[in-house]
Write an enzyme that holds these catalytic residues in place. Structure first.
Site, PDB file in Angstrom:
ATOM      1  N   ARG A  95       0.847  -1.217   0.000  1.00 15.64           N
ATOM      2  CA  ARG A  95       0.000   0.000   0.000  1.00 15.64           C
ATOM      3  C   ARG A  95       0.871   1.251   0.000  1.00 15.64           C
ATOM      4  O   ARG A  95       0.556   2.238  -0.663  1.00 15.64           O
ATOM      5  CB  ARG A  95      -0.947  -0.033   1.209  1.00 15.64           C
ATOM      6  CG  ARG A  95      -2.020   1.038   1.138  1.00 15.64           C
ATOM      7  CD  ARG A  95      -3.125   0.808   2.156  1.00 15.64           C
ATOM      8  NE  ARG A  95      -2.641   0.905   3.522  1.00 15.64           N
ATOM      9  CZ  ARG A  95      -3.365   0.606   4.604  1.00 15.64           C
ATOM     10  NH1 ARG A  95      -4.607   0.191   4.477  1.00 15.64           N
ATOM     11  NH2 ARG A  95      -2.862   0.725   5.808  1.00 15.64           N
TER      12      ARG A  95
ATOM     13  N   LYS B 284      -2.742   6.278   1.149  1.00 14.45           N
ATOM     14  CA  LYS B 284      -2.645   6.789   2.528  1.00 14.45           C
ATOM     15  C   LYS B 284      -1.681   7.977   2.520  1.00 14.45           C
ATOM     16  O   LYS B 284      -0.490   7.818   2.791  1.00 14.45           O
ATOM     17  CB  LYS B 284      -2.168   5.656   3.436  1.00 14.45           C
ATOM     18  CG  LYS B 284      -2.489   5.880   4.901  1.00 14.45           C
ATOM     19  CD  LYS B 284      -2.396   4.577   5.648  1.00 14.45           C
ATOM     20  CE  LYS B 284      -2.447   4.766   7.149  1.00 14.45           C
ATOM     21  NZ  LYS B 284      -3.737   5.238   7.647  1.00 14.45           N
TER      22      LYS B 284
ATOM     23  N   GLU C 281     -16.634   5.599   4.149  1.00 17.10           N
ATOM     24  CA  GLU C 281     -15.873   5.070   5.292  1.00 17.10           C
ATOM     25  C   GLU C 281     -15.849   6.095   6.411  1.00 17.10           C
ATOM     26  O   GLU C 281     -16.462   7.155   6.318  1.00 17.10           O
ATOM     27  CB  GLU C 281     -14.453   4.681   4.876  1.00 17.10           C
ATOM     28  CG  GLU C 281     -13.584   5.830   4.434  1.00 17.10           C
ATOM     29  CD  GLU C 281     -12.158   5.405   4.099  1.00 17.10           C
ATOM     30  OE1 GLU C 281     -11.674   4.417   4.661  1.00 17.10           O
ATOM     31  OE2 GLU C 281     -11.538   6.078   3.259  1.00 17.10           O
TER      32      GLU C 281
HETATM   33  C1  LIG Z   1      -8.982   6.407   5.975  1.00 18.60           C
HETATM   34  C2  LIG Z   1      -8.712   5.059   6.515  1.00 18.60           C
HETATM   35  N1  LIG Z   1      -9.543   4.049   6.190  1.00 18.60           N
HETATM   36  C3  LIG Z   1      -9.327   2.805   6.654  1.00 18.60           C
HETATM   37  C4  LIG Z   1      -8.256   2.511   7.482  1.00 18.60           C
HETATM   38  C5  LIG Z   1      -8.043   1.113   7.975  1.00 18.60           C
HETATM   39  O1  LIG Z   1      -6.986   0.536   7.283  1.00 18.60           O
HETATM   40  P1  LIG Z   1      -6.131  -0.639   7.946  1.00 18.60           P
HETATM   41  O2  LIG Z   1      -7.103  -1.728   8.266  1.00 18.60           O
HETATM   42  O3  LIG Z   1      -5.188  -1.054   6.891  1.00 18.60           O
HETATM   43  O4  LIG Z   1      -5.513  -0.075   9.158  1.00 18.60           O
HETATM   44  C6  LIG Z   1      -7.382   3.519   7.854  1.00 18.60           C
HETATM   45  C7  LIG Z   1      -6.230   3.227   8.730  1.00 18.60           C
HETATM   46  O5  LIG Z   1      -5.168   2.971   8.225  1.00 18.60           O
HETATM   47  C8  LIG Z   1      -7.606   4.821   7.364  1.00 18.60           C
HETATM   48  O6  LIG Z   1      -6.778   5.806   7.701  1.00 18.60           O
END
Ligand SMILES: Cc1ncc(COP(=O)(O)O)c(C=O)c1O
Length: 349
Positions: free
Chosen positions: A85, A187, A223
């Protein structure tokens, strides 16, 4: 800043703030390549005032955890997915990607070097790890930087739910965190700058966080600010939103797999319309920070929709939480390739 003497740390009562650990990793990209990187004690950086990470958001990061098993060993949960990622985030912002191998080397070196900060198994706490890539150096125009830093810093964080898994409530915001074809799928810092205001507004009203709707039609759940959304239909199917503006969550991907393998459930990525919440028996938010937060209710246009209960976690959400955290802490067998052991001998320091 001196690191916290280990003896004064109460691993059972940590929150999610930064406690300085002993070592962090730093590598520099210059003249077309990354250097070997070092482990360092200093947890500050000196960078040019005109660095692109400061002015143009040329910055990406990851969030992941190291867990202490019952036998005292330390393990990472699907760190190769974080590495991939971060590569996608770097590519989107024209930053030099980090190879999966280098990423895993840096992360494991930091965890090994700070092994004493990985909380004990029974605390429910963990070591939070923050890899990051920054565009640095002299640069005034809007263009990619000529130099980059790749760093990894970590801190022990507490169990999210102390004394039991309890539901939290969310409120739908009118604001968007990411554009339809923008940077929502990666991210990068800019997405989080955009989420600070709606997050604080939700907190002020007494909610855990806000829910973003899809930025094109504002009719479907996207989300939360730092977690993905999931729901269990009244027919027992696990569903998550299908959208081009959400971050592909490693936790979400994992609970979909766990639901299929361990619980024999059907799963689907599909539209989740905000005016059809009655279709769902349970809902939750999932991400590295809390693993799974059961959602009691969602407020939308002044009306609160309650899923299973405002006070009790639903049975499917509870089971998913137990299986996921069981795998992360080494108490439940993991699907092949999910667990990455960290042995405590250290070669980088
Ligand atoms: C915007 C966002 N959505 C979802 C997630 C959840 O992702 P992960 O399960 O990889 O931590 C995160 C955290 O990283 C996030 O910042």
């Amino acid at each position: 800043m001196a690191h916290e003497p280990i003896g004064t740390l109460d691993f059972h009562n940590l929150g999610f703030s930064y406690t300085k650990t002993k070592w962090n990793y730093l590598s520099r990209w210059r003249d077309g390549k990354w250097d070997d990187g070092i482990l360092r004690n200093e947890d500050t950086l000196t960078i040019a005032c005109t660095s692109t990470c400061l002015h143009y958001g040329q910055e990406a990061f990851e969030g992941m955890k190291a867990y202490r098993r019952k036998d005292g060993k330390i393990q990472l949960f699907r760190p190769d997915e974080n590495a991939k990622r971060l590569q996608r985030s770097c590519e989107r912002l024209l930053m030099p990607p980090i190879s999966v191998e280098r990423f895993l080397q840096a992360v494991t070196a930091v965890v090994r070097a700070n092994a004493e900060f990985v909380p004990p198994h029974d605390s429910g706490a963990s070591l939070y790890i923050r890899p990051y890539v920054l565009g640095v150096g002299d640069n005034m125009g809007v263009r990619p930087a000529k130099e980059y830093l790749f760093g990894v810093v970590c801190t022990p964080v507490g169990a999210y739910f102390k004394g039991g898994l309890s539901p939290v409530n969310f409120i739908v915001t009118d604001l968007d965190r990411a554009a339809p074809n923008g940077t929502g799928q990666v991210k990068v810092g800019g997405n989080y700058g955009a989420s600070l205001y709606p997050h604080e507004a939700a907190k002020e009203k007494g909610f855990a966080d806000c829910i973003y709707l899809d930025p094109t039609t504002h009719t479907k759940i996207d989300e939360a600010g730092s977690a993905n959304f999931f729901a269990i239909t009244r027919t027992g199917k696990l569903v998550t939103p299908k959208s081009s503006s959400i971050l592909p969550s490693i936790t979400q991907m994992s609970i979909m797999e766990i639901a299929r393998r361990n619980l024999g459930m059907e799963t689907a990525e599909q539209d989740i319309f905000i005016d059809r919440l009655d279709d769902y028996a349970e809902a939750g938010a999932c991400g590295t920070a809390a693993a799974i937060s059961p959602i009691g209710g969602i407020e939308y246009h002044g009306k609160m929709h309650v899923f299973h209960s405002l006070t009790e976690v639903g049975p499917v959400t509870k089971r998913l939480y137990e299986l996921l955290t069981g795998i992360q802490y080494g108490d439940v067998p993991a699907p092949e390739g999910w667990i990455f052991p960290v042995d405590e001998s250290n070669s980088l320091k």
